[in-house]
Write a protein that holds these residues in place. Structure first.
Motif, PDB file in Angstrom:
ATOM      1  N   ILE A  36      46.086  37.810  29.528  1.00  0.00           N
ATOM      2  CA  ILE A  36      45.358  36.828  30.025  1.00  0.00           C
ATOM      3  C   ILE A  36      43.895  37.056  28.735  1.00  0.00           C
ATOM      4  N   ASP A  37      43.695  36.231  27.726  1.00  0.00           N
ATOM      5  CA  ASP A  37      42.680  36.067  27.272  1.00  0.00           C
ATOM      6  C   ASP A  37      41.283  35.339  27.812  1.00  0.00           C
ATOM      7  N   ARG A  38      39.965  35.846  27.153  1.00  0.00           N
ATOM      8  CA  ARG A  38      38.926  35.914  28.027  1.00  0.00           C
ATOM      9  C   ARG A  38      38.519  33.979  28.515  1.00  0.00           C
ATOM     10  N   VAL A  39      39.153  33.184  27.409  1.00  0.00           N
ATOM     11  CA  VAL A  39      38.528  32.290  28.328  1.00  0.00           C
ATOM     12  C   VAL A  39      39.150  31.839  29.039  1.00  0.00           C
ATOM     13  N   ALA A  40      40.974  32.032  29.746  1.00  0.00           N
ATOM     14  CA  ALA A  40      41.126  31.850  30.865  1.00  0.00           C
ATOM     15  C   ALA A  40      40.872  32.605  31.966  1.00  0.00           C
ATOM     16  N   ALA A  41      40.284  33.910  31.831  1.00  0.00           N
ATOM     17  CA  ALA A  41      39.589  34.448  32.941  1.00  0.00           C
ATOM     18  C   ALA A  41      38.247  34.241  33.280  1.00  0.00           C
ATOM     19  N   GLU A  42      37.560  33.619  32.061  1.00  0.00           N
ATOM     20  CA  GLU A  42      36.308  33.135  32.681  1.00  0.00           C
ATOM     21  C   GLU A  42      36.728  31.783  33.022  1.00  0.00           C
ATOM     22  N   ALA A  43      36.667  31.236  32.956  1.00  0.00           N
ATOM     23  CA  ALA A  43      38.150  29.885  33.721  1.00  0.00           C
ATOM     24  C   ALA A  43      37.991  30.370  35.387  1.00  0.00           C
ATOM     25  N   LEU A  44      38.952  31.243  35.251  1.00  0.00           N
ATOM     26  CA  LEU A  44      39.290  32.105  36.339  1.00  0.00           C
ATOM     27  C   LEU A  44      37.840  32.239  37.440  1.00  0.00           C
ATOM     28  N   VAL A  45      37.534  32.941  37.008  1.00  0.00           N
ATOM     29  CA  VAL A  45      36.413  33.212  37.505  1.00  0.00           C
ATOM     30  C   VAL A  45      35.475  32.258  38.129  1.00  0.00           C
ATOM     31  N   GLU A  46      34.716  31.397  37.182  1.00  0.00           N
ATOM     32  CA  GLU A  46      34.227  30.112  37.817  1.00  0.00           C
ATOM     33  C   GLU A  46      34.295  29.767  39.344  1.00  0.00           C
ATOM     34  N   ARG A  47      35.787  29.526  39.377  1.00  0.00           N
ATOM     35  CA  ARG A  47      36.539  28.580  40.704  1.00  0.00           C
ATOM     36  C   ARG A  47      36.405  29.839  41.967  1.00  0.00           C
ATOM     37  N   GLU A  48      35.767  31.237  41.724  1.00  0.00           N
ATOM     38  CA  GLU A  48      36.131  32.203  43.246  1.00  0.00           C
ATOM     39  C   GLU A  48      37.111  32.121  43.364  1.00  0.00           C
ATOM     40  N   PRO A  49      38.307  32.493  43.182  1.00  0.00           N
ATOM     41  CA  PRO A  49      39.657  32.820  43.613  1.00  0.00           C
ATOM     42  C   PRO A  49      39.397  33.627  44.654  1.00  0.00           C
ATOM     43  N   ALA A  50      40.142  34.527  45.711  1.00  0.00           N
ATOM     44  CA  ALA A  50      39.973  35.104  45.860  1.00  0.00           C
ATOM     45  C   ALA A  50      41.123  36.666  45.614  1.00  0.00           C
ATOM     46  N   ALA A  51      42.054  35.920  44.553  1.00  0.00           N
ATOM     47  CA  ALA A  51      42.778  36.794  43.800  1.00  0.00           C
ATOM     48  C   ALA A  51      43.315  36.182  42.886  1.00  0.00           C
ATOM     49  N   VAL A  52      44.569  36.770  41.805  1.00  0.00           N
ATOM     50  CA  VAL A  52      44.750  36.220  40.801  1.00  0.00           C
ATOM     51  C   VAL A  52      46.297  36.683  40.849  1.00  0.00           C
ATOM     52  N   LEU A  53      47.322  36.101  41.297  1.00  0.00           N
ATOM     53  CA  LEU A  53      48.699  36.760  41.170  1.00  0.00           C
ATOM     54  C   LEU A  53      49.757  36.302  39.444  1.00  0.00           C
ATOM     55  N   ASN A  54      49.543  37.129  38.612  1.00  0.00           N
ATOM     56  CA  ASN A  54      50.519  37.102  38.146  1.00  0.00           C
ATOM     57  C   ASN A  54      51.684  37.187  37.329  1.00  0.00           C
ATOM     58  N   VAL A  55      52.684  36.415  37.166  1.00  0.00           N
ATOM     59  CA  VAL A  55      54.050  36.977  37.158  1.00  0.00           C
ATOM     60  C   VAL A  55      54.919  37.035  35.930  1.00  0.00           C
ATOM     61  N   ALA A  56      53.691  37.333  34.965  1.00  0.00           N
ATOM     62  CA  ALA A  56      54.116  37.830  33.793  1.00  0.00           C
ATOM     63  C   ALA A  56      52.488  39.020  33.427  1.00  0.00           C
ATOM     64  N   ALA A  57      52.991  39.741  32.917  1.00  0.00           N
ATOM     65  CA  ALA A  57      51.856  41.546  32.285  1.00  0.00           C
ATOM     66  C   ALA A  57      50.710  40.416  31.950  1.00  0.00           C
ATOM     67  N   SER A  58      49.902  40.734  33.020  1.00  0.00           N
ATOM     68  CA  SER A  58      48.260  40.357  32.226  1.00  0.00           C
ATOM     69  C   SER A  58      47.750  40.829  30.639  1.00  0.00           C
ATOM     70  N   THR A  59      48.689  42.305  30.995  1.00  0.00           N
ATOM     71  CA  THR A  59      48.712  42.990  29.117  1.00  0.00           C
ATOM     72  C   THR A  59      49.884  43.537  28.858  1.00  0.00           C
ATOM     73  N   SER A  60      49.954  42.581  27.839  1.00  0.00           N
ATOM     74  CA  SER A  60      51.692  42.533  26.955  1.00  0.00           C
ATOM     75  C   SER A  60      51.955  44.352  26.864  1.00  0.00           C
ATOM     76  N   GLY A  61      50.719  45.183  25.860  1.00  0.00           N
ATOM     77  CA  GLY A  61      50.291  45.986  24.817  1.00  0.00           C
ATOM     78  C   GLY A  61      49.968  45.546  23.667  1.00  0.00           C
ATOM     79  N   ARG A  62      50.387  44.320  23.335  1.00  0.00           N
ATOM     80  CA  ARG A  62      50.429  43.894  21.606  1.00  0.00           C
ATOM     81  C   ARG A  62      49.443  44.216  21.629  1.00  0.00           C
ATOM     82  N   TYR A  63      47.875  43.885  22.266  1.00  0.00           N
ATOM     83  CA  TYR A  63      46.928  43.821  21.403  1.00  0.00           C
ATOM     84  C   TYR A  63      45.765  44.027  23.116  1.00  0.00           C
ATOM     85  N   PRO A  64      45.145  44.922  22.942  1.00  0.00           N
ATOM     86  CA  PRO A  64      42.981  44.730  24.491  1.00  0.00           C
ATOM     87  C   PRO A  64      42.733  43.833  24.245  1.00  0.00           C
TER      88      PRO A  64
END
Length: 390
Positions: A36-64
């Motif tokens: 999950i990149d910064r732009v996507a995260a900020e867009a999610l935060v702006e919508r104020e969800p109670a939770a975010v469920l990711n079927v994939a890995a939010s950090t795969s280990g390729r880069y921070p």
């Protein structure tokens, strides 16, 4: 150890940027977004969800990547690596429960993932730094590949289409729905009002321009994340097409009856790249970038091989390109008439208070009030009917 429990309506979307358009506060976003990149995260935060469920890995280990940290710091429950069965077992609009890493539907477990917190996100970011060298190598390879493929466009501007919007000798503002684009647009409002640059909205950036109270002169992109309202605003439309000429965005314009006046721009790379290259080729005096990618961290955070094209594009037009943050720091709005009037009134009020504090000042104020009263009396007599003789 206490159990964390969150309930809400599920909203499913494999494309995060599409999901955020219909996500409401308190709902639970279910996404499929590796790293999950910064732009996507900020867009999610702006919508104020109670939770975010990711079927994939939010950090795969390729880069921070920065996204998980932003979500966790905002107090949003983040559960990772749930698997595709979540999309199969839950329908959009159903009410679900999240207990730690478990997802429950009507009390029955649907899937289990890894609940992220401050410690786990920090550990993931530290471990991901080991993959930076490999990502830099891939970035360099992609940069060289793009440079060879688009050398005519980069060096000579060959392939740029003819457009109706005049840019020669004028400042151009390019708005991308990216890093801090709303804040940058807000700080640039005085610059926009006084310099009246050509405004180019890149896909969803056109909506940001409209929200800020302006109208884009041109919209460039594949037309997948821009609203119908923006497309119908009267802006010139330039569709980013594949190198072989295919332009899926033109199909959407055809459905809206807007394809006839649209222009196609076949090129690899990103839409923000071709917006910059087009502005440069058409003679823009300066190019101000809002929300675009400018640092190595941002290039890697986007997580796409195509970001190497943005790196080269910035090298190509470097002498003209100015980041919006730099403009806001260098540019200062001229003092408006309204501000001068307020300043004058404040000065007169301070002078009146100072005069009233002295005997001489009080006498002067009394004389002024007496003169004013006499003037009002004279003015009143002008409109008083005179008695006439019988």
């Amino acid at each position: 150890m206490s159990t964390s429990r969150t309930e809400g309506v599920a909203r499913l979307g494999k494309r995060t940027k599409d999901l955020t358009k219909r996500l409401r506060p308190g709902e639970i976003a279910i996404i499929d977004h590796e790293d999950i990149d910064r732009v996507a995260a900020e867009a999610l935060v702006e919508r104020e969800p109670a939770a975010v469920l990711n079927v994939a890995a939010s950090t795969s280990g390729r880069y921070p990547n920065a996204g998980p940290r932003i979500l966790v710091d905002a107090g949003i429950v983040l559960v990772d690596s749930l698997g595709d069965e979540v999309f199969e077992g839950i329908r959009d609009g159903e009410r679900i429960t999240v207990e730690d890493g478990w997802v429950l539907l009507e009390g029955e477990p649907i899937a289990e993932g890894a609940r992220q917190d401050d410690a786990s996100v920090t550990a993931s970011q530290e471990a991901s730094r080991e993959g930076l060298s490999e990502q830099l190598e891939l970035f360099a390879e992609n940069t060289m590949e793009y440079m060879l493929r688009e050398r005519d466009l980069l060096l000579d501007g060959i392939g740029a289409p003819e457009v109706a919007t005049r840019m020669d000798g004028r400042p151009v503002l390019i708005v991308v729905r990216g890093y801090h684009y709303k804040e940058d647009l807000a700080t640039l409002k005085p610059f926009l009002r006084e310099n009246r640059p050509v405004i180019i909205g890149v896909d969803g950036g056109a909506d940001a321009v409209l929200e800020a109270g302006f109208r884009p002169d041109m919209i460039i992109g594949d037309m997948d994340s821009v609203s119908d309202r923006a497309l119908r605003s009267g802006s010139e439309l330039v569709v980013h097409a594949y190198r072989d000429g295919r332009a899926p965005g033109m199909e959407r314009l055809a459905e809206l009856g807007l394809a006839e006046g649209a222009v196609s721009f076949p090129a690899s790379g990103t839409s923000e790249d071709i917006a910059m290259l087009l502005a440069d080729e058409k003679g823009a005096s300066v190019i101000v970038a809002v929300g675009t990618h400018g640092t190595l961290e941002e290039f890697l955070d986007k997580g796409r091989a195509g970001m190497s094209s943005t790196f080269l594009t910035r090298l190509r037009i470097g002498s003209k390109l100015v980041d919006a943050k730099g403009v806001s720091r260098l540019y200062r709005q001229r003092i408006s008439t309204f501000q001068l009037v307020l300043l004058a009134l404040a000065g007169l009020a301070a002078l009146a208070v100072a005069l009233w504090a002295t005997p001489g000042g009080q006498a002067l104020v009394q004389i002024l009030f007496a003169r004013l009263d006499g003037l009002l009396s004279w003015f009143t007599t002008l409109f008083t009917p005179r008695a006439t003789g019988s």
